[in-house]
Design a protein around this motif. Sequence first.
Motif, mmCIF file in Angstrom:
data_model
loop_
_atom_site.group_PDB
_atom_site.id
_atom_site.type_symbol
_atom_site.label_atom_id
_atom_site.label_comp_id
_atom_site.label_asym_id
_atom_site.label_seq_id
_atom_site.Cartn_x
_atom_site.Cartn_y
_atom_site.Cartn_z
ATOM 1 N N ILE A 159 20.337 -8.198 -4.747
ATOM 2 C CA ILE A 159 20.497 -8.263 -6.504
ATOM 3 C C ILE A 159 19.487 -6.972 -6.895
ATOM 4 O O ILE A 159 18.585 -7.364 -6.993
ATOM 5 N N ASN A 160 19.868 -6.209 -8.034
ATOM 6 C CA ASN A 160 18.865 -5.514 -8.852
ATOM 7 C C ASN A 160 17.875 -5.156 -8.290
ATOM 8 O O ASN A 160 16.529 -5.247 -8.157
ATOM 9 N N PRO A 161 18.198 -3.530 -6.564
ATOM 10 C CA PRO A 161 17.110 -3.374 -5.831
ATOM 11 C C PRO A 161 16.615 -2.063 -6.708
ATOM 12 O O PRO A 161 15.175 -2.333 -5.576
ATOM 13 N N ILE A 162 16.528 -2.009 -7.952
ATOM 14 C CA ILE A 162 15.833 -0.763 -8.800
ATOM 15 C C ILE A 162 14.664 -1.319 -9.327
ATOM 16 O O ILE A 162 13.493 -0.681 -9.187
ATOM 17 N N GLU A 163 14.607 -1.899 -10.111
ATOM 18 C CA GLU A 163 13.993 -2.579 -11.231
ATOM 19 C C GLU A 163 13.579 -3.542 -11.229
ATOM 20 O O GLU A 163 12.770 -4.098 -12.355
ATOM 21 N N GLY A 164 14.347 -4.108 -10.912
ATOM 22 C CA GLY A 164 14.936 -6.145 -11.286
ATOM 23 C C GLY A 164 14.570 -7.140 -9.776
ATOM 24 O O GLY A 164 13.431 -6.737 -8.977
ATOM 25 N N PHE A 165 15.373 -8.125 -8.918
ATOM 26 C CA PHE A 165 14.647 -9.209 -8.342
ATOM 27 C C PHE A 165 14.561 -8.430 -6.792
ATOM 28 O O PHE A 165 13.160 -8.539 -6.143
ATOM 29 N N SER A 166 15.355 -7.682 -6.431
ATOM 30 C CA SER A 166 14.851 -7.358 -5.179
ATOM 31 C C SER A 166 14.199 -6.154 -5.095
ATOM 32 O O SER A 166 13.422 -5.904 -4.005
ATOM 33 N N ALA A 167 13.571 -5.312 -6.008
ATOM 34 C CA ALA A 167 12.855 -4.578 -6.181
ATOM 35 C C ALA A 167 10.985 -5.112 -5.972
ATOM 36 O O ALA A 167 10.527 -4.154 -6.187
ATOM 37 N N GLN A 168 11.228 -6.007 -6.484
ATOM 38 C CA GLN A 168 10.119 -6.949 -5.867
ATOM 39 C C GLN A 168 9.800 -7.514 -4.998
ATOM 40 O O GLN A 168 8.562 -7.636 -4.268
ATOM 41 N N TRP A 169 10.381 -7.767 -3.657
ATOM 42 C CA TRP A 169 10.606 -7.851 -2.593
ATOM 43 C C TRP A 169 10.456 -6.495 -1.186
ATOM 44 O O TRP A 169 10.779 -5.535 -1.862
ATOM 45 N N ASP A 170 9.672 -6.649 -1.060
ATOM 46 C CA ASP A 170 9.310 -5.773 0.159
ATOM 47 C C ASP A 170 9.734 -6.026 1.113
ATOM 48 O O ASP A 170 9.697 -6.852 2.573
ATOM 49 N N TYR A 171 10.458 -5.216 1.815
ATOM 50 C CA TYR A 171 12.092 -5.602 2.872
ATOM 51 C C TYR A 171 10.845 -5.337 4.183
ATOM 52 O O TYR A 171 11.327 -5.910 4.907
ATOM 53 N N LYS A 172 10.076 -4.601 4.321
ATOM 54 C CA LYS A 172 9.581 -3.783 5.731
ATOM 55 C C LYS A 172 8.727 -4.729 6.249
ATOM 56 O O LYS A 172 8.479 -5.920 7.104
ATOM 57 N N ASN A 173 7.666 -5.292 4.914
ATOM 58 C CA ASN A 173 6.961 -6.041 5.273
ATOM 59 C C ASN A 173 7.186 -7.880 5.041
ATOM 60 O O ASN A 173 6.410 -8.736 5.324
ATOM 61 N N LYS A 174 8.980 -8.271 4.687
ATOM 62 C CA LYS A 174 8.970 -9.468 4.585
ATOM 63 C C LYS A 174 8.003 -10.341 4.112
ATOM 64 O O LYS A 174 7.627 -11.832 3.784
ATOM 65 N N GLN A 175 7.852 -9.986 2.124
ATOM 66 C CA GLN A 175 7.119 -10.533 1.422
ATOM 67 C C GLN A 175 7.338 -10.287 -0.213
ATOM 68 O O GLN A 175 7.461 -8.539 0.171
ATOM 69 N N TRP A 176 6.803 -10.743 -0.650
ATOM 70 C CA TRP A 176 6.541 -10.187 -2.241
ATOM 71 C C TRP A 176 5.713 -9.375 -2.336
ATOM 72 O O TRP A 176 4.749 -9.242 -2.143
ATOM 73 N N LYS A 177 6.107 -8.224 -3.294
ATOM 74 C CA LYS A 177 4.793 -7.299 -3.637
ATOM 75 C C LYS A 177 4.111 -7.215 -4.356
ATOM 76 O O LYS A 177 4.120 -9.119 -5.111
#
Lengths: 177, 147
Positions: A159-177
Amino acid sequence: MLHLTKGRVGCLLSRRVVLALTNRGARMSSHDHHEVSDKVDMSQPMYWDRLDTPLPDRPWKDVLDSTDKSLKQKEKGPWTALSKEEKIALYRLKFNHTYPEMKRPSHEWKTVIGGMFIVFGITGLVVLWQCHYVYPPQPHTFGEEWQAKQVQRMLDMQINPIEGFSAQWDYKNKQWK
Amino acid sequence: FSPVGKMFRAVVRLSTSGVRNLARTRPCYSAPLSARCYSHAKVETDEEFDARWVTYFSKPDIDAWELKKGMNTLIGYDLVPEPKILDSALRACRRLNDLASAIRILEAVKDKSGPHKDIYPYLIQELQPTLTELGISTPEDLGMDIL
């Protein structure tokens, strides 16, 4: 006879002005509290303390005793012969409040703020009661477990991968940025 | 189409043409000096105003009602009266044997000055000869300027 009850005059002016306007202060030496409403006789000249209208229709003290009368007699002569106390007495005969006394700050603001907080408090109690007795139970989707699963689903959907919700999630390290 | 609609359209047409006519007939001068459409009434100058009020209070047989009316009206204006007007009013108080009203007048003009704290001392300075002559004490002298 034009009679105006205090209440009706209170609609036109503030109650404080009405109290100043009533001729009870000058006329009565003994206080008669048997009347429920004080009638202001609007057909007679009135007294007032107003910043914008310095000279009212009648003096503050209408009924003069002998000392007042002799002072008024002295007033007809040169004013240089009057002492300071006599001049003050003459002023107080004609007027109730001086300008600084008219402009004195009142403690009304404390009543207002206090009243406001009391009302807020009562409203708060009403809200608390209603939270307990009126509101239906919360939907199951508000629970901790469901919310966690919802967040995970939103991240999976990106959801919102560029500037929104998912953009705040660090997919590599599986944590919030 | 409904006749009401037609009527409405006709009314609108009339009003727009009416507006144009009005614009044409308005008496606007295009001369460079009077470029605005001000009223042509005569404006009273400050000196005329002052003279009028000095004359009002200088009436030898002024009565208490006239003094009250004059002062209340004067205080109602958006200005602080000139010393000469106040001088005339104070002398009127003297003729009426009314010291209290004289002091009240001084209080009133101090209040009229509002935030401009330098007006009242100027007035007292200008009125000092009259005050000493008539024996009028200022509210400050009598300690009535504080609560």
